[in-house]
Scaffold this motif. Structure first.
Motif, short mmCIF file in Angstrom:
data_model
loop_
_atom_site.label_atom_id
_atom_site.label_comp_id
_atom_site.label_asym_id
_atom_site.label_seq_id
_atom_site.Cartn_x
_atom_site.Cartn_y
_atom_site.Cartn_z
N UNK A 193 3.96 3.32 -15.88
CA UNK A 193 3.73 1.92 -15.49
C UNK A 193 4.76 0.96 -16.07
N UNK A 194 5.35 0.11 -15.20
CA UNK A 194 6.22 -0.95 -15.71
C UNK A 194 5.42 -2.20 -16.10
N UNK A 195 4.08 -2.13 -15.93
CA UNK A 195 3.22 -3.27 -16.27
C UNK A 195 2.88 -4.14 -15.08
N UNK A 196 3.32 -3.77 -13.89
CA UNK A 196 3.03 -4.55 -12.68
C UNK A 196 1.82 -3.96 -11.96
N UNK A 197 0.79 -4.79 -11.79
CA UNK A 197 -0.43 -4.33 -11.14
C UNK A 197 -0.86 -5.37 -10.11
N UNK A 198 -1.02 -4.93 -8.88
CA UNK A 198 -1.59 -5.78 -7.83
C UNK A 198 -3.04 -5.40 -7.63
N UNK A 199 -3.85 -6.38 -7.21
CA UNK A 199 -5.26 -6.13 -6.93
C UNK A 199 -5.45 -6.20 -5.43
N UNK A 200 -6.12 -5.21 -4.88
CA UNK A 200 -6.34 -5.10 -3.44
C UNK A 200 -7.82 -5.12 -3.15
N UNK A 201 -8.17 -5.66 -2.00
CA UNK A 201 -9.55 -5.55 -1.55
C UNK A 201 -9.90 -6.58 -0.51
N UNK A 202 -10.89 -6.23 0.26
CA UNK A 202 -11.48 -7.15 1.22
C UNK A 202 -12.97 -6.84 1.25
N UNK A 203 -13.79 -7.72 1.79
CA UNK A 203 -15.20 -7.88 1.53
C UNK A 203 -15.54 -7.74 0.05
N UNK A 204 -16.43 -6.86 -0.28
CA UNK A 204 -16.90 -6.74 -1.66
C UNK A 204 -15.76 -6.42 -2.61
N UNK A 205 -14.89 -5.41 -2.32
CA UNK A 205 -13.78 -5.14 -3.25
C UNK A 205 -12.86 -6.35 -3.46
N UNK A 206 -12.69 -7.16 -2.43
CA UNK A 206 -11.86 -8.35 -2.57
C UNK A 206 -12.48 -9.36 -3.52
N UNK B 147 11.94 8.25 -16.78
CA UNK B 147 12.89 7.22 -16.35
C UNK B 147 12.35 6.38 -15.19
N UNK B 148 11.57 7.01 -14.31
CA UNK B 148 11.07 6.31 -13.14
C UNK B 148 9.70 5.72 -13.43
N UNK B 149 9.54 4.46 -13.07
CA UNK B 149 8.26 3.81 -13.25
C UNK B 149 7.71 3.37 -11.90
N UNK B 150 6.39 3.31 -11.82
CA UNK B 150 5.70 3.01 -10.58
C UNK B 150 4.73 1.86 -10.79
N UNK B 151 4.85 0.77 -10.03
CA UNK B 151 3.83 -0.27 -10.10
C UNK B 151 2.51 0.27 -9.56
N UNK C 294 -15.16 -7.77 -16.45
CA UNK C 294 -14.41 -7.36 -17.64
C UNK C 294 -13.97 -5.91 -17.53
N UNK C 295 -14.75 -5.09 -16.86
CA UNK C 295 -14.36 -3.69 -16.66
C UNK C 295 -13.00 -3.61 -15.98
N UNK C 296 -12.82 -4.39 -14.90
CA UNK C 296 -11.54 -4.38 -14.20
C UNK C 296 -10.40 -4.80 -15.11
N UNK C 297 -10.63 -5.84 -15.89
CA UNK C 297 -9.62 -6.31 -16.85
C UNK C 297 -9.26 -5.19 -17.83
N UNK C 298 -10.27 -4.53 -18.37
CA UNK C 298 -10.01 -3.49 -19.36
C UNK C 298 -9.29 -2.29 -18.75
N UNK C 299 -9.62 -1.95 -17.52
CA UNK C 299 -8.91 -0.84 -16.86
C UNK C 299 -7.44 -1.19 -16.69
N UNK C 300 -7.17 -2.41 -16.26
CA UNK C 300 -5.78 -2.83 -16.07
C UNK C 300 -5.05 -2.91 -17.41
N UNK C 301 -5.59 -3.67 -18.34
CA UNK C 301 -4.88 -3.94 -19.60
C UNK C 301 -4.90 -2.79 -20.60
N UNK C 302 -5.96 -2.00 -20.59
CA UNK C 302 -6.09 -0.95 -21.60
C UNK C 302 -5.77 0.45 -21.08
N UNK C 303 -5.59 0.59 -19.78
CA UNK C 303 -5.25 1.91 -19.26
C UNK C 303 -4.02 1.87 -18.36
N UNK C 304 -4.08 1.12 -17.25
CA UNK C 304 -2.98 1.17 -16.29
C UNK C 304 -1.65 0.78 -16.93
#
Length: 115
Positions: free
Chosen positions: A93-106, A23-27, A77-87
């Motif tokens: 998951x309710x389907x809400x995904x934020x992307x976080x990062x600064x320097x290289x991760x950003x 019942x509970x979903x987590x972004x 594309x790896x990031x896209x596939x992780x989000x769309x095909x796994x997360x």
């Protein structure tokens, strides 16, 4: 990944997370990184225990397979596939995904968003 390379993920679950509670979903908060140290994204407590955190090691770094090549579209594309095909397909998951990062991760986050 769709090309057969395995990407390592570190998934952090917030306090109160129950995998049997459908019942509970987590972004999610997603970060992709090539640094060897653990990122802030690895700790859901840093976000008030309101999100599942998912950190991916860029291919060719950490426990991820493949060759390090962060400036090539395949890496983004790896990031896209992780989000769309796994997360977003996880039962929590309710389907809400934020992307976080600064320097290289950003920068990797911005490049993932282009996909």
């Amino acid at each position: 990944m769709s090309d057969g390379v395995r990407i390592a993920l570190a998934v952090g679950y917030p306090r109160g997370f129950d995998p049997n509670d459908r019942q509970r979903q987590w972004p999610a908060i997603f970060q992709t990184c090539g640094y060897p140290s653990v990122s802030v994204a690895a700790s859901p407590g840093n976000f008030g225990d309101r999100f599942v955190t998912v950190q991916a090691s860029i291919r060719g770094t950490g426990a991820s397979g493949g060759a390090l090549s962060p400036w090539r579209p395949r890496t983004w594309q790896d990031g896209y596939e992780i989000i769309e095909n796994w997360i977003v397909k996880q039962p929590w998951s309710p389907g809400n995904v934020g992307i976080l990062g600064y320097p290289w991760p950003g920068l990797m986050g911005f490049l993932t968003a282009t996909t």
